[in-house]
Design an enzyme around this catalytic site. Structure first.
Site, PDB file in Angstrom:
ATOM      1  N   HIS A   9       2.417  19.153 -26.924  1.00  0.00           N
ATOM      2  CA  HIS A   9       2.205  17.711 -26.794  1.00  0.00           C
ATOM      3  C   HIS A   9       1.010  17.177 -27.564  1.00  0.00           C
ATOM      4  CE1 HIS A   9       5.329  17.958 -23.820  1.00  0.00           C
ATOM      5  NE2 HIS A   9       5.253  16.670 -23.538  1.00  0.00           N
ATOM      6  N   GLU A  43      -3.205  18.122 -12.138  1.00  0.00           N
ATOM      7  CA  GLU A  43      -3.585  18.527 -13.486  1.00  0.00           C
ATOM      8  C   GLU A  43      -4.948  19.187 -13.586  1.00  0.00           C
ATOM      9  OE1 GLU A  43      -1.628  16.577 -16.487  1.00  0.00           O
ATOM     10  OE2 GLU A  43      -3.024  17.104 -18.083  1.00  0.00           O
ATOM     11  N   ARG A 101      -1.374  22.848 -14.469  1.00  0.00           N
ATOM     12  CA  ARG A 101      -0.428  21.784 -14.852  1.00  0.00           C
ATOM     13  C   ARG A 101      -0.562  21.435 -16.333  1.00  0.00           C
ATOM     14  NH1 ARG A 101       1.668  16.483 -11.294  1.00  0.00           N
ATOM     15  NH2 ARG A 101       3.078  15.758 -12.922  1.00  0.00           N
ATOM     16  N   GLU A 160      12.109  19.336 -24.288  1.00  0.00           N
ATOM     17  CA  GLU A 160      11.338  19.679 -23.076  1.00  0.00           C
ATOM     18  C   GLU A 160      11.939  20.904 -22.379  1.00  0.00           C
ATOM     19  OE1 GLU A 160       8.512  18.219 -22.199  1.00  0.00           O
ATOM     20  OE2 GLU A 160       8.532  16.243 -23.155  1.00  0.00           O
ATOM     21  N   LYS A 176       3.960  11.638 -11.239  1.00  0.00           N
ATOM     22  CA  LYS A 176       3.144  10.795 -12.139  1.00  0.00           C
ATOM     23  C   LYS A 176       3.878   9.476 -12.370  1.00  0.00           C
ATOM     24  CE  LYS A 176       0.474  14.099 -14.837  1.00  0.00           C
ATOM     25  NZ  LYS A 176       0.190  14.574 -16.209  1.00  0.00           N
ATOM     26  N   LYS A 178       9.223  23.280 -13.335  1.00  0.00           N
ATOM     27  CA  LYS A 178       8.278  22.172 -13.164  1.00  0.00           C
ATOM     28  C   LYS A 178       7.826  22.086 -11.704  1.00  0.00           C
ATOM     29  CE  LYS A 178       6.585  17.724 -14.156  1.00  0.00           C
ATOM     30  NZ  LYS A 178       6.575  16.508 -14.942  1.00  0.00           N
ATOM     31  N   ASN A 213       1.759  20.576 -21.076  1.00  0.00           N
ATOM     32  CA  ASN A 213       1.492  19.814 -22.297  1.00  0.00           C
ATOM     33  C   ASN A 213       1.658  20.666 -23.556  1.00  0.00           C
ATOM     34  OD1 ASN A 213       0.853  17.353 -21.032  1.00  0.00           O
ATOM     35  ND2 ASN A 213      -1.152  18.178 -20.482  1.00  0.00           N
ATOM     36  N   ARG A 235       0.812  -1.231   0.000  1.00  0.00           N
ATOM     37  CA  ARG A 235       0.000   0.000   0.000  1.00  0.00           C
ATOM     38  C   ARG A 235       0.841   1.276   0.000  1.00  0.00           C
ATOM     39  NH1 ARG A 235      -2.905  -3.200   3.570  1.00  0.00           N
ATOM     40  NH2 ARG A 235      -4.757  -4.061   2.575  1.00  0.00           N
ATOM     41  N   HIS A 289       2.281  14.250 -29.548  1.00  0.00           N
ATOM     42  CA  HIS A 289       1.832  12.866 -29.349  1.00  0.00           C
ATOM     43  C   HIS A 289       1.268  12.285 -30.643  1.00  0.00           C
ATOM     44  CE1 HIS A 289       1.282  13.439 -24.745  1.00  0.00           C
ATOM     45  NE2 HIS A 289       2.413  12.801 -25.004  1.00  0.00           N
ATOM     46  N   HIS A 294      10.339  11.240 -28.196  1.00  0.00           N
ATOM     47  CA  HIS A 294       9.256  12.040 -27.622  1.00  0.00           C
ATOM     48  C   HIS A 294       9.559  13.551 -27.667  1.00  0.00           C
ATOM     49  CE1 HIS A 294       6.085  13.346 -24.958  1.00  0.00           C
ATOM     50  NE2 HIS A 294       6.984  13.924 -24.199  1.00  0.00           N
TER      51      HIS A 294
HETATM   52  N1  LIG Z   1       5.979  10.455 -15.280  1.00  0.00           N
HETATM   53  C1  LIG Z   1       6.031  11.519 -16.037  1.00  0.00           C
HETATM   54  O1  LIG Z   1       5.667  12.628 -15.631  1.00  0.00           O
HETATM   55  C2  LIG Z   1       6.566  11.370 -17.423  1.00  0.00           C
HETATM   56  C3  LIG Z   1       6.848  12.529 -18.173  1.00  0.00           C
HETATM   57  C4  LIG Z   1       7.399  12.355 -19.438  1.00  0.00           C
HETATM   58  C5  LIG Z   1       7.656  11.089 -19.935  1.00  0.00           C
HETATM   59  N2  LIG Z   1       7.364   9.982 -19.179  1.00  0.00           N
HETATM   60  C6  LIG Z   1       7.664   8.629 -19.665  1.00  0.00           C
HETATM   61  O2  LIG Z   1       9.068   8.503 -19.798  1.00  0.00           O
HETATM   62  C7  LIG Z   1       9.353   7.473 -20.735  1.00  0.00           C
HETATM   63  C8  LIG Z   1      10.504   7.912 -21.613  1.00  0.00           C
HETATM   64  O3  LIG Z   1      11.615   8.174 -20.800  1.00  0.00           O
HETATM   65  P1  LIG Z   1      13.087   8.395 -21.413  1.00  0.00           P
HETATM   66  O4  LIG Z   1      12.996   9.285 -22.583  1.00  0.00           O
HETATM   67  O5  LIG Z   1      13.945   8.775 -20.281  1.00  0.00           O
HETATM   68  O6  LIG Z   1      13.461   6.963 -22.040  1.00  0.00           O
HETATM   69  P2  LIG Z   1      14.040   5.618 -21.393  1.00  0.00           P
HETATM   70  O7  LIG Z   1      13.780   5.540 -19.952  1.00  0.00           O
HETATM   71  O8  LIG Z   1      13.524   4.516 -22.250  1.00  0.00           O
HETATM   72  O9  LIG Z   1      15.603   5.759 -21.618  1.00  0.00           O
HETATM   73  C9  LIG Z   1      16.119   5.772 -22.921  1.00  0.00           C
HETATM   74  C10 LIG Z   1      17.256   4.786 -23.113  1.00  0.00           C
HETATM   75  O10 LIG Z   1      18.461   5.334 -22.606  1.00  0.00           O
HETATM   76  C11 LIG Z   1      19.126   4.415 -21.752  1.00  0.00           C
HETATM   77  N3  LIG Z   1      19.828   5.236 -20.763  1.00  0.00           N
HETATM   78  C12 LIG Z   1      19.246   5.902 -19.745  1.00  0.00           C
HETATM   79  N4  LIG Z   1      20.162   6.653 -19.117  1.00  0.00           N
HETATM   80  C13 LIG Z   1      21.343   6.448 -19.733  1.00  0.00           C
HETATM   81  C14 LIG Z   1      22.639   6.971 -19.551  1.00  0.00           C
HETATM   82  N5  LIG Z   1      22.898   7.903 -18.623  1.00  0.00           N
HETATM   83  N6  LIG Z   1      23.621   6.517 -20.352  1.00  0.00           N
HETATM   84  C15 LIG Z   1      23.354   5.628 -21.336  1.00  0.00           C
HETATM   85  N7  LIG Z   1      22.146   5.128 -21.579  1.00  0.00           N
HETATM   86  C16 LIG Z   1      21.138   5.536 -20.787  1.00  0.00           C
HETATM   87  C17 LIG Z   1      18.031   3.552 -21.202  1.00  0.00           C
HETATM   88  O11 LIG Z   1      18.526   2.316 -20.786  1.00  0.00           O
HETATM   89  C18 LIG Z   1      17.076   3.458 -22.387  1.00  0.00           C
HETATM   90  O12 LIG Z   1      17.472   2.443 -23.252  1.00  0.00           O
HETATM   91  C19 LIG Z   1       8.057   7.214 -21.492  1.00  0.00           C
HETATM   92  O13 LIG Z   1       7.545   5.958 -21.099  1.00  0.00           O
HETATM   93  C20 LIG Z   1       7.129   8.327 -21.028  1.00  0.00           C
HETATM   94  O14 LIG Z   1       5.776   7.907 -20.981  1.00  0.00           O
HETATM   95  C21 LIG Z   1       6.831  10.118 -17.941  1.00  0.00           C
HETATM   96 ZN   LIG Z   2       6.818  15.481 -22.739  1.00  0.00          ZN
END
Ligand SMILES: NC(=O)c1ccc[n+]([C@@H]2O[C@H](COP(=O)([O-])OP(=O)(O)OC[C@H]3O[C@@H](n4cnc5c(N)ncnc54)[C@H](O)[C@@H]3O)[C@@H](O)[C@H]2O)c1
Ligand SMILES: [Zn+2]
Length: 356
Positions: free
Chosen positions: A245, A234, A238, A185, A143, A224, A242, A121, A249, A262
């Protein structure tokens, strides 16, 4: 160490930003070490880059520490992986006192945070983001979530970490494409909140190799944190995060995941949203030019011609539509964003011309 505070009453937490911070992780976390089990949730490649060093450092400081890994890519954000991590944690004798360290990009952070929110929990967790996108965006604001067959991020929660530890040095091993994506971003924060910051980013982008990541990350986190502190769940405020986006998206879906990162899609989406803002007589032409010029300084992948009707079909299913009305984020001026319900399909289609 620069510290930015996310202010949410008794759920407030600090974001620490400093080059070399990883080496100080044990001392930063030590006052939270009550002898409980600590678990790093990460990916195996990241364990090799920094995770095993972190374990050695924490063991030296008497932490009881183990790790579990997720696969690389969006496949990690699944029901299967979510429940596998929980089972592994139970096998490792985790209990209500256990603390999670989410070491990775947005994928790791989203799954680890969701695990933290639901196992027993809810247990404590820290974000240690390793991609630029995670440092400026996904690690802040709480999030968390996973994907199901029906869509991305459809299952999850808002569950704040106890702290965020950001070491910009970690970006050295990150592929350039991922850096560019994160910069999309970063530009967004200047556009929606701080014109001066956007000016700075624009001049920093003249030479990406000397880009001052620590400064840009700290500023992005401040923005942020401010938005999340005022509007955690949101409401209207908030939503401005977006910006870019809705079309971004749709571009990701239209082109197919993996074809465009992204943040790259968001950067292109911001060009369109800027155009729309000017057409609605909100944004001045010179402001639109600064925004577009800044985005154009990012090296972008070649994109094929966009079929406007096909793209619109994705926009219509965007979660930001309420009762069929699209809430589109526009700029009133550089540094000031708002939402508009006046953005028509025709206007969106017309804006796509800025992409080619
Ligand atoms: N929670 C939120 O508010 C929020 C906001 C935006 C995006 N997201 C989510 O984030 C995800 C995308 O995240 P991302 O862009 O960080 O991609 P990711 O987490 O897939 O990382 C990208 C790649 O880089 C590699 N990597 C990470 N750090 C590294 C480093 N320092 N050196 C070498 N390789 C490295 C990882 O292993 C992976 O293969 C999506 O699923 C999206 O939905 C969430
Ligand atoms: Zn984004």
């Amino acid at each position: 160490v620069r510290s930015v505070q996310v202010n949410l009453g008794d759920r407030s937490y600090p974001i620490h930003v400093k080059s070399g911070l990883m080496k100080q992780a044990a001392s930063i976390l030590s006052d939270q070490n009550r002898g409980q089990k600590w678990i790093i949730v990460s990916q195996y490649n990241l364990m090799e880059f920094f995770g095993f060093d972190l374990i050695a450092q924490l063991k030296d400081a008497d932490f009881d520490i183990d790790f579990v890994t997720l696969p690389v890519g969006e496949v990690a954000k699944s029901m299967n992986e979510f429940s596998r991590v929980i089972s592994q944690m139970i096998e490792l004798n985790c209990d209500r006192q256990t603390t999670i360290l989410a070491l990775g990009g947005g994928v790791v952070g989203d799954v680890a945070g969701f695990v933290a929110s639901s196992i027993m929990r809810g247990i404590e967790y820290y974000q240690i983001p390793t991609t630029l996108l995670a440092m400026v965006d996904s690690s802040i604001g709480g999030k968390t979530g996973i994907n199901i067959a029906e869509g991305k991020n459809l299952v999850g929660s808002i569950y704040q970490p106890k702290g965020v530890l950001i070491d910009p040095d970690i970006l050295e091993s990150l592929p350039k494409k991922e850096i560019i994506s994160g910069l999309g971003e970063v530009i967004k924060y200047g556009a929606i909140w701080d014109r001066n910051f956007l000016n700075e980013i624009s001049s920093w982008l003249e030479n990406i190799d000397s880009f001052p990541f620590e400064e840009a990350i700290a500023k992005s986190c401040e923005i942020k944190a401010e938005v999340v502190s005022r509007d955690e769940r949101e409401g209207d405020l908030r939503r401005i995060l977006n910006f870019g986006h809705t079309i971004g998206h749709a571009l990701e879906s239209h082109l197919g995941y993996g074809k465009i990162r992204h943040g790259e899609a968001v950067a292109l989406g911001m060009k369109c949203a800027g155009f729309i803002s000017q057409k609605l007589e909100l944004l001045q032409t010179e402001d639109l030019l600064l925004l577009s010029d800044t985005i154009d300084r990012l090296p972008m992948p070649e994109i094929p011609h966009i079929n406007g009707n096909h793209l619109m079909s994705f926009i219509k299913t965007d979660k930001k539509t309420e009762k069929g009305i699209l809430n589109f984020v526009v700029l009133e001026e550089l540094g000031k964003a708002t939402t508009s319900t006046l953005v028509t399909e025709e206007l969106i289609q017309e804006s796509l011309k800025v992409l080619n």
